[in-house]
Enzyme design. Structure first.
Site, short mmCIF file in Angstrom:
data_model
loop_
_atom_site.label_atom_id
_atom_site.label_comp_id
_atom_site.label_asym_id
_atom_site.label_seq_id
_atom_site.Cartn_x
_atom_site.Cartn_y
_atom_site.Cartn_z
N LYS A 53 0.82 -1.25 -0.07
CA LYS A 53 0.05 -0.04 -0.09
C LYS A 53 0.70 1.26 0.09
O LYS A 53 0.54 2.23 -0.77
CB LYS A 53 -0.86 -0.12 1.15
N GLN A 97 -4.85 -1.87 9.44
CA GLN A 97 -4.77 -3.22 8.82
C GLN A 97 -5.45 -4.27 9.74
O GLN A 97 -5.05 -4.23 10.88
CB GLN A 97 -3.39 -3.43 8.55
N ASP A 120 -11.18 2.59 3.51
CA ASP A 120 -11.65 1.19 3.61
C ASP A 120 -13.01 0.90 3.31
O ASP A 120 -13.39 0.00 2.87
CB ASP A 120 -11.26 0.39 4.99
N1 GUN Z 1 -6.96 -6.95 5.91
C1 GUN Z 1 -7.19 -7.75 4.86
N2 GUN Z 1 -7.76 -6.85 3.76
C2 GUN Z 1 -7.90 -5.70 4.37
C3 GUN Z 1 -8.43 -4.26 4.00
O1 GUN Z 1 -8.92 -4.49 2.71
N3 GUN Z 1 -8.32 -3.34 4.68
C4 GUN Z 1 -8.08 -3.36 5.75
N4 GUN Z 1 -8.17 -2.41 6.60
N5 GUN Z 1 -7.42 -4.80 6.53
C5 GUN Z 1 -7.44 -5.78 5.62
#
Ligand code: GUN
Length: 285
Positions: A53, A97, A120
């Site tokens: 990211k 996350q 998100d």
């Molecule tokens: N963990 C796995 N996929 C995601 C996601 O799309 N966003 C977040 N915040 N955590 C994750």
């Protein structure tokens, strides 16, 4: 029939170019889209996702900060950090996350993020807005799937769609977005009595179960569109989806591969949401 492969990688590259151009023009007006990623603890897979990211932000000219907190971080400390980021003018998107350590209440954390910075799309306010068809941050993987369908020229209105899986992150919202586009949506899950009865009627099948090669050719209607959200390892340790690609691509009309299918779209839509947040924040001020 041999299915047409929908390349998430190619679509993601195209979208990222468009995003980079918009970031450039926002920067000319003194605005740099900024994303804060919060990682609590030391989950190996999460660390890889978070690095990807950050890398995407850099490539697209965005500002990013990674906040790494130890496993023992208390719920209060994490909520304080989020509060600080909610008030930080340089930050347009906040992503915590998941998963987070078990001693911290995930719902409380998600609800503490400002809905205006919830890139998100996990906050109940954004989920409610999405359900009612209002302007919202859409969750990145479902949003990416919708963009893939659009870019592949596949219309959704009136189609029979079956979503296998009902997670809050993928299954439930992707069904909702497809419904918003006038599909007839059926959700299947681990308690579904006769899965094949449903999947064999699907014009569009979305597999989001998290089990390697779970969907086989006998689940598929001839010519169907098959979207594979799974990221699994098979017995040999090789990356594979929820769909048995080789046999299903003999029956389906369109199919997304793993890797280079839905995966690259998820981070791309996160970048899109961060850009959208920066744009909307500038419009508000
Ligand atoms: N963990 C796995 N996929 C995601 C996601 O799309 N966003 C977040 N915040 N955590 C994750």
């Amino acid at each position: 029939m041999t299915a047409v492969i929908i390349s998430g990688k190619e679509i993601a590259d195209k979208k990222r170019q468009e995003i980079a151009e918009e970031v450039k023009s926002l920067k000319e007006n003194g605005i740099v889209p900024g994303l804060a990623v919060v990682l609590v603890g030391d989950n190996h897979a999460s660390r890889t996702y978070v690095k990807n990211k950050e890398k995407a932000c850099k490539e697209l000219g965005m500002y990013s900060v990674l906040i790494e907190l130890p496993e023992e971080t208390s719920e209060g400390e994490l909520l304080d950090k989020i509060h600080e980021l909610n008030n930080d003018k340089q930050i347009h998107g906040i992503l915590v996350q998941l998963p987070i350590p078990k001693h911290i209440d995930e719902t409380k954390v998600i609800e503490s993020i400002s809905p205006d910075k919830d890139v998100d799309g996990f906050h109940p306010i954004n989920i409610g807005r999405m359900m009612t068809g209002q302007n919202a941050f859409l969750p990145c993987t479902p949003f990416g799937i919708m963009v893939m369908l659009e870019e592949a020229g596949i219309s959704v209105a009136g189609k029979d769609v079956v979503v296998v899986g009902r997670s809050n992150i993928v299954g439930k919202p992707v069904g909702q977005l497809l419904l918003n586009q006038h599909a007839t949506v059926t959700y299947c899950h681990s308690k579904t009595k006769d899965l094949k009865f449903h999947t064999r009627q699907a014009d569009i099948l979305v597999a989001a179960v998290g089990i390697a090669n779970f969907i086989t050719a006998d689940h598929i209607k001839e010519g169907a569109v098959v979207i594979d959200v799974g990221i699994n390892r098979n017995e040999a340790g090789k990356l594979c989806g929820d769909v048995a690609f080789d046999e299903v691509s003999e029956v389906a009309g369109y199919i997304t591969p793993v890797p280079k299918g839905v995966g690259p779209m998820t981070i791309t839509m996160l970048m899109y949401n961060t850009l959208k947040s920066a744009r909307e924040s500038a419009e508000r001020s």
